[in-house]
Design an enzyme around this catalytic site. Structure first.
Site, mmCIF file in Angstrom:
data_model
loop_
_atom_site.group_PDB
_atom_site.id
_atom_site.type_symbol
_atom_site.label_atom_id
_atom_site.label_comp_id
_atom_site.label_asym_id
_atom_site.label_seq_id
_atom_site.Cartn_x
_atom_site.Cartn_y
_atom_site.Cartn_z
ATOM 1 N N SER A 30 0.846 -1.198 0.000
ATOM 2 C CA SER A 30 0.000 0.000 0.000
ATOM 3 C C SER A 30 0.875 1.239 0.000
ATOM 4 C CB SER A 30 -0.897 0.016 1.229
ATOM 5 O OG SER A 30 -1.430 1.318 1.399
ATOM 6 N N HIS A 77 -0.984 -1.306 -4.346
ATOM 7 C CA HIS A 77 -2.278 -1.026 -3.718
ATOM 8 C C HIS A 77 -2.440 0.485 -3.512
ATOM 9 C CE1 HIS A 77 -5.777 -2.253 -1.250
ATOM 10 N NE2 HIS A 77 -5.437 -1.261 -0.423
ATOM 11 N N ASP A 86 -4.851 3.388 -2.060
ATOM 12 C CA ASP A 86 -5.971 3.647 -1.144
ATOM 13 C C ASP A 86 -6.607 4.992 -1.443
ATOM 14 O OD1 ASP A 86 -6.088 1.354 0.648
ATOM 15 O OD2 ASP A 86 -4.057 1.934 1.213
ATOM 16 N N MET A 103 -9.453 7.619 -0.544
ATOM 17 C CA MET A 103 -10.368 7.993 0.559
ATOM 18 C C MET A 103 -10.952 9.372 0.297
ATOM 19 S SD MET A 103 -8.132 6.739 3.811
ATOM 20 C CE MET A 103 -7.144 5.228 3.764
ATOM 21 N N HIS A 159 -8.250 0.582 -4.233
ATOM 22 C CA HIS A 159 -9.184 0.304 -3.138
ATOM 23 C C HIS A 159 -9.976 1.578 -2.852
ATOM 24 C CE1 HIS A 159 -9.510 -0.794 1.463
ATOM 25 N NE2 HIS A 159 -10.676 -0.763 0.870
ATOM 26 N N MET A 164 -12.357 3.698 -0.904
ATOM 27 C CA MET A 164 -13.037 3.869 0.387
ATOM 28 C C MET A 164 -13.796 5.186 0.278
ATOM 29 S SD MET A 164 -9.895 2.564 2.725
ATOM 30 C CE MET A 164 -8.794 2.764 1.323
ATOM 31 N N MET A 173 -11.256 -6.485 5.319
ATOM 32 C CA MET A 173 -10.482 -5.489 6.069
ATOM 33 C C MET A 173 -10.140 -6.046 7.451
ATOM 34 S SD MET A 173 -9.978 -2.821 4.158
ATOM 35 C CE MET A 173 -9.176 -1.850 5.445
ATOM 36 N N ASP A 209 -6.324 -6.684 4.304
ATOM 37 C CA ASP A 209 -5.751 -5.339 4.285
ATOM 38 C C ASP A 209 -5.861 -4.727 5.670
ATOM 39 O OD1 ASP A 209 -4.996 -2.736 3.711
ATOM 40 O OD2 ASP A 209 -6.669 -2.321 2.355
HETATM 41 C C1 DX5 Z 1 -6.434 1.349 5.427
HETATM 42 C C2 DX5 Z 1 -5.950 1.012 4.048
HETATM 43 C C3 DX5 Z 1 -4.771 0.137 4.035
HETATM 44 C C4 DX5 Z 1 -3.551 0.687 4.723
HETATM 45 C C5 DX5 Z 1 -2.805 -0.480 5.274
HETATM 46 O O1 DX5 Z 1 -7.687 1.933 5.340
HETATM 47 O O2 DX5 Z 1 -6.967 0.374 3.287
HETATM 48 O O3 DX5 Z 1 -4.457 -0.285 2.712
HETATM 49 O O4 DX5 Z 1 -2.694 1.412 3.891
HETATM 50 O O5 DX5 Z 1 -1.770 -0.016 6.047
HETATM 51 P P1 DX5 Z 1 -0.987 -0.943 7.076
HETATM 52 O O6 DX5 Z 1 -0.435 -2.094 6.304
HETATM 53 O O7 DX5 Z 1 0.050 -0.032 7.617
HETATM 54 O O8 DX5 Z 1 -1.999 -1.383 8.104
HETATM 55 ZN ZN ZN Z 2 -6.406 -0.551 1.300
#
Ligand code: DX5
Ligand code: ZN
Length: 214
Positions: free
Chosen positions: A9, A34, A36, A38, A67, A69, A140, A175
């Site tokens: 990620s 990956h 993320d 948001m 991903h 969110m 998750m 994840d």
């Molecule tokens: C959290 C994200 C993850 C995050 C994981 O909402 O979806 O992908 O980056 O980070 P780590 O591996 O540090 O928990």
């Molecule tokens: Zn993620």
């Protein structure tokens, strides 16, 4: 069990040196990247958007694992597909039940893989009727929103349920809070795709960190 897909990620990368960090994980053996996304509504944080995906598409040949969110994921599927995403995952909790399978088809029509993600409080039984419509289920193992959180053990107990009810070729991704120890817990229970942010990017040796997850 098939090969384990490692998807670092980039949330934990150095955004001022994003191209460099992506080349680094590619060289270190990552399978996917990956990303993320948001929106500050579905989760209490804002991160990466379409222009960033378009830029990183130019620096790597690795599949981009996006991903979402965000609320109203439908609105952003085409923009992310056009920007070069290869896998698009949206959240079950962000959409109406009636549109879930249709959204998966919409993603697949761009030639991409589709994923359905569930938050820690969502029971796997709730999405059983949709599993067959997706290439990937994302379980998750932290509350979505931030990197660097602690793995929620009980979430991994959802994995055998999916392995039992899904086709063999379903990609089962986890994840949140993944490190060498929690990765083992998840792969034993049926996960075959691991997202890891802080564990990989905070390590001194990225190749070793990626290798330790397999
Ligand atoms: C959290 C994200 C993850 C995050 C994981 O909402 O979806 O992908 O980056 O980070 P780590 O591996 O540090 O928990
Ligand atoms: Zn993620």
């Amino acid at each position: 069990m098939s090969k384990i897909i490692i998807s670092p990620s980039i949330l934990s990368s150095d955004f001022a040196n994003l191209g460099r960090d992506i080349r680094m994980i590619e060289k270190a053996g990552a399978d996917w990247v990956h990303v993320d996304v948001m929106d500050g509504h579905f989760v209490p944080n804002i991160t990466i958007g379409v222009p960033v995906v378009k830029s990183i598409r130019k620096v790597t040949g690795l599949p981009l694992d996006v991903h979402l969110m965000i609320e109203n994921p439908r609105k952003f599927i085409k923009p992310f597909a056009d920007a070069g995403a290869n896998i698009i995952t949206f959240h079950y909790e962000a959409v109406e039940r009636t549109e879930i399978l249709e959204l998966s088809e919409y993603i697949k029509n761009f030639g991409l893989k589709s994923g359905l993600a569930i938050k820690p409080d969502t029971n796997p039984e709730e999405i059983i009727e949709y599993i067959g419509g997706f290439d990937m289920i994302l379980v998750m193992t932290v509350e979505p929103g931030f990197g660097g959180q602690e793995f929620i053990k009980i979430c991994a107990q959802k994995l055998p349920f999916f392995r039992e009810y899904a086709d063999e070729d379903l990609i089962l991704q986890v994840d949140g809070g993944i490190n060498d120890e929690t990765a083992r817990v998840c792969t034993r229970l049926g996960a075959n795709s691991l997202v890891a942010g802080s564990y990989i990017f905070n390590s001194e040796n990225v190749s070793e960190a990626i290798g330790s997850l397999r």
